[in-house]
Write an enzyme that holds these catalytic residues in place. Structure first.
Site, mmCIF file in Angstrom:
data_model
loop_
_atom_site.group_PDB
_atom_site.id
_atom_site.type_symbol
_atom_site.label_atom_id
_atom_site.label_comp_id
_atom_site.label_asym_id
_atom_site.label_seq_id
_atom_site.Cartn_x
_atom_site.Cartn_y
_atom_site.Cartn_z
ATOM 1 N N ASP A 78 1.096 -0.908 -0.508
ATOM 2 C CA ASP A 78 0.528 0.093 -0.065
ATOM 3 C C ASP A 78 0.747 1.440 -0.294
ATOM 4 O O ASP A 78 2.300 1.368 -0.801
ATOM 5 C CB ASP A 78 -1.037 -0.312 0.851
ATOM 6 C CG ASP A 78 -2.676 0.722 1.471
ATOM 7 O OD1 ASP A 78 -2.461 2.459 1.102
ATOM 8 O OD2 ASP A 78 -3.356 -0.104 0.589
ATOM 9 N N ASP A 79 0.822 2.115 0.342
ATOM 10 C CA ASP A 79 1.090 4.120 0.673
ATOM 11 C C ASP A 79 2.158 3.214 1.017
ATOM 12 O O ASP A 79 3.269 2.830 1.506
ATOM 13 C CB ASP A 79 0.085 4.967 1.008
ATOM 14 C CG ASP A 79 0.646 5.769 0.712
ATOM 15 O OD1 ASP A 79 1.923 6.235 -0.068
ATOM 16 O OD2 ASP A 79 -0.149 7.131 0.867
ATOM 17 N N LYS A 154 -3.302 -0.910 -7.024
ATOM 18 C CA LYS A 154 -4.819 -0.144 -6.502
ATOM 19 C C LYS A 154 -4.301 1.530 -6.519
ATOM 20 O O LYS A 154 -3.491 1.850 -6.205
ATOM 21 C CB LYS A 154 -4.538 -0.212 -5.106
ATOM 22 C CG LYS A 154 -5.570 0.408 -3.716
ATOM 23 C CD LYS A 154 -5.089 0.677 -2.359
ATOM 24 C CE LYS A 154 -6.443 1.021 -1.455
ATOM 25 N NZ LYS A 154 -5.764 0.526 0.084
ATOM 26 N N ASP A 156 -5.266 4.893 -6.013
ATOM 27 C CA ASP A 156 -6.304 5.525 -4.977
ATOM 28 C C ASP A 156 -6.304 7.312 -5.350
ATOM 29 O O ASP A 156 -5.994 7.194 -6.966
ATOM 30 C CB ASP A 156 -5.191 5.961 -3.594
ATOM 31 C CG ASP A 156 -6.203 6.231 -2.341
ATOM 32 O OD1 ASP A 156 -7.627 6.669 -2.713
ATOM 33 O OD2 ASP A 156 -5.431 5.428 -1.187
ATOM 34 N N SER A 188 -10.212 3.499 -6.552
ATOM 35 C CA SER A 188 -10.879 4.124 -5.330
ATOM 36 C C SER A 188 -11.769 5.600 -5.633
ATOM 37 O O SER A 188 -12.054 5.692 -5.007
ATOM 38 C CB SER A 188 -9.934 4.695 -4.751
ATOM 39 O OG SER A 188 -8.789 3.557 -3.315
ATOM 40 N N ARG A 213 -13.522 0.362 -3.927
ATOM 41 C CA ARG A 213 -14.238 1.086 -3.086
ATOM 42 C C ARG A 213 -15.108 2.431 -3.300
ATOM 43 O O ARG A 213 -14.913 3.140 -4.101
ATOM 44 C CB ARG A 213 -12.266 1.503 -1.956
ATOM 45 C CG ARG A 213 -11.184 1.104 -1.753
ATOM 46 C CD ARG A 213 -12.032 -0.115 -1.054
ATOM 47 N NE ARG A 213 -12.574 1.079 0.871
ATOM 48 C CZ ARG A 213 -11.241 1.698 1.380
ATOM 49 N NH1 ARG A 213 -10.250 2.062 1.003
ATOM 50 N NH2 ARG A 213 -11.868 2.725 2.063
ATOM 51 N N ASP A 217 -12.415 4.273 4.400
ATOM 52 C CA ASP A 217 -11.285 3.718 5.152
ATOM 53 C C ASP A 217 -12.218 2.833 6.358
ATOM 54 O O ASP A 217 -12.542 3.049 7.393
ATOM 55 C CB ASP A 217 -10.367 3.931 5.101
ATOM 56 C CG ASP A 217 -9.848 4.867 3.880
ATOM 57 O OD1 ASP A 217 -10.128 4.354 3.100
ATOM 58 O OD2 ASP A 217 -7.878 5.770 3.915
#
EC number: 3.2.1.49
Length: 411
Positions: A78-79, A154, A156, A188, A213, A217
């Site tokens: 992830d980030d 993914k 965002d 997202s 999404r 979150d």
């Protein structure tokens, strides 16, 4: 008018070719964010910082502890992995925390029979302030991910405008497909537009994204689980029809194995996410997870239901005054998954019902298997009264399947 029609047809054909044929069943795997967040202090916390070592150790656990063989194959970064861009504008990882690079991690994951996922953000920065993917970098970054042999992206939406998202997400989908590498696309986009029409075009999303999404979150608490569930149920008439093979609603990660859920609540999240045909992304420390939580996450019948080939998202079908709710998901071979969920906070509740109340056929005899206990309930007909005992904030889950049809006398 003719020109407008031609343009619309051209746009439609462009969207349709973005279908990549991936994720015909909800993806399963492990994702770093909820448990490990943006912990980058490898001097103070070397075992838990976002680093090459963390992902290699989680890959080992996925491969060696039975997760991979049950379908948990995605290892998702992830980030907070990005170090910047090089002189040519290509993304590079943080060289101290990822000394061998992302391609090395992808090769390591692939050597174990796993797939590697990565994170970026459509905007100037990621949500945690690292370099993002601006519109002029979409094609370049897609090519970088393909060269690294990444299997999922993914994307965002922090630090982007609605106009940039409307252009950028379809552009990234096309760019990923143009690389020739099968890269699943997690979007997202709808979460930044309120999650609902008219701002969200779910028909378009289903053509360009494999999962998305829609809502906030998830946090490590039961209250957060209920908040996500309530939003999905409130809007199920919009969300349920659009989910299916290759395009899934994503209510966010599984909290099981962390700190915020009781045993009953962990069982409940697993059952409810399964009946929603949700992606199953764990975000816990697989090196220290308890046997009890492993049993929940590795339940073979639960996983079979989640991975049902029809890919139909379930719905809440009853909300009782007693604070009991019933969820139903149709499955292949005329089977069904039923979740009896208690929102009560007092004591175990005896819930009385029948299949007739749940709109099952009067011409079929069913059998049910309790997904958690394995108990078999035989000879269920539509008017058979049954009782399930549901613990507070817990569930009873059935896998219901027909065993024979009844002869209905001709009138």
């Amino acid at each position: 008018m003719l020109l407008k029609t031609v343009l619309l047809l051209a746009l439609a054909s462009q969207v349709l070719v973005l279908e990549n044929g991936l994720l015909r069943k909800p993806p399963m795997g492990w994702l770093a964010w909820e448990r490990f967040r943006c912990n980058i202090d490898c001097s103070e916390d070397p075992k838990n910082c976002i680093s090459e070592q963390l992902f290699m150790e989680m890959a080992d656990r996925l491969a060696q502890d039975g997760w991979r063989d049950l379908g948990y194959v995605y290892l998702n970064i992830d980030d907070c992995w990005i170090g910047g861009r090089d002189a040519k504008g290509n993304l590079v990882p943080d060289r101290k925390r990822f000394p061998h690079g992302i391609a090395f991690l992808a090769d390591y994951a692939h050597s174990l029979g796993l797939k590697l996922g990565i994170y970026e953000d459509l905007g100037n920065f990621t949500c945690m302030g690292y370099p993002g993917t601006t519109l002029d970098k979409v094609v370049q970054d897609a090519q970088t991910f393909a060269e690294w042999k990444v299997d999922m992206l993914k994307l965002d939406g922090c630090y982007s405008t609605p106009q940039e998202r409307a252009e950028g997400y379809p552009k990234m989908a096309a760019a990923l497909n143009a690389t020739g590498r099968p890269i699943a696309f997690s979007c997202s986009w709808p979460a930044y537009e309120g999650g609902l029409p008219p701002k969200v075009n779910y028909t378009l999303l289903a053509d360009i994204c494999n999962l998305w999404r829609n809502f906030d979150d998830i946090q490590d608490s039961w209250r957060s689980v209920l908040s996500v569930l309530d939003w999905f149920v409130t809007h199920q008439d919009v969300l349920q029809p659009i989910a299916g093979p290759g395009h899934w609603n994503d209510p966010d990660m599984l909290l099981i194995g962390n700190f915020g859920l009781s045993f009953e609540q962990a069982q409940a999240q697993m059952a409810l996410w399964t009946v929603l045909a949700a992606p199953l992304f764990m975000s816990t420390d697989l090196r220290t997870i308890s046997a009890q939580n492993m049993d929940i996450l590795q339940n073979p019948l639960m996983i079979k239901i989640n991975q049902d080939p029809l890919g139909i998202q379930g719905r809440r079908i009853l909300k009782e005054k007693s604070h009991i709710e019933v969820y139903l998901r149709p499955l292949a071979s005329e089977a069904s998954a039923i979740v009896f969920f208690s929102r009560r906070m007092d004591m175990p509740y005896h819930y009385h019902s029948s299949l007739a109340r749940l709109n099952f056929s009067s011409s079929v005899v069913y059998e049910a298997q309790d997904v958690y206990t394995g108990d078999i309930i035989s000879g269920l007909q539509d008017k058979t009264n049954f009782t399930v005992i549901i613990n507070p904030s817990g569930v009873v889950m059935w896998y219901l399947y027909p065993i024979r049809k009844l002869e209905i006398p001709q009138q």
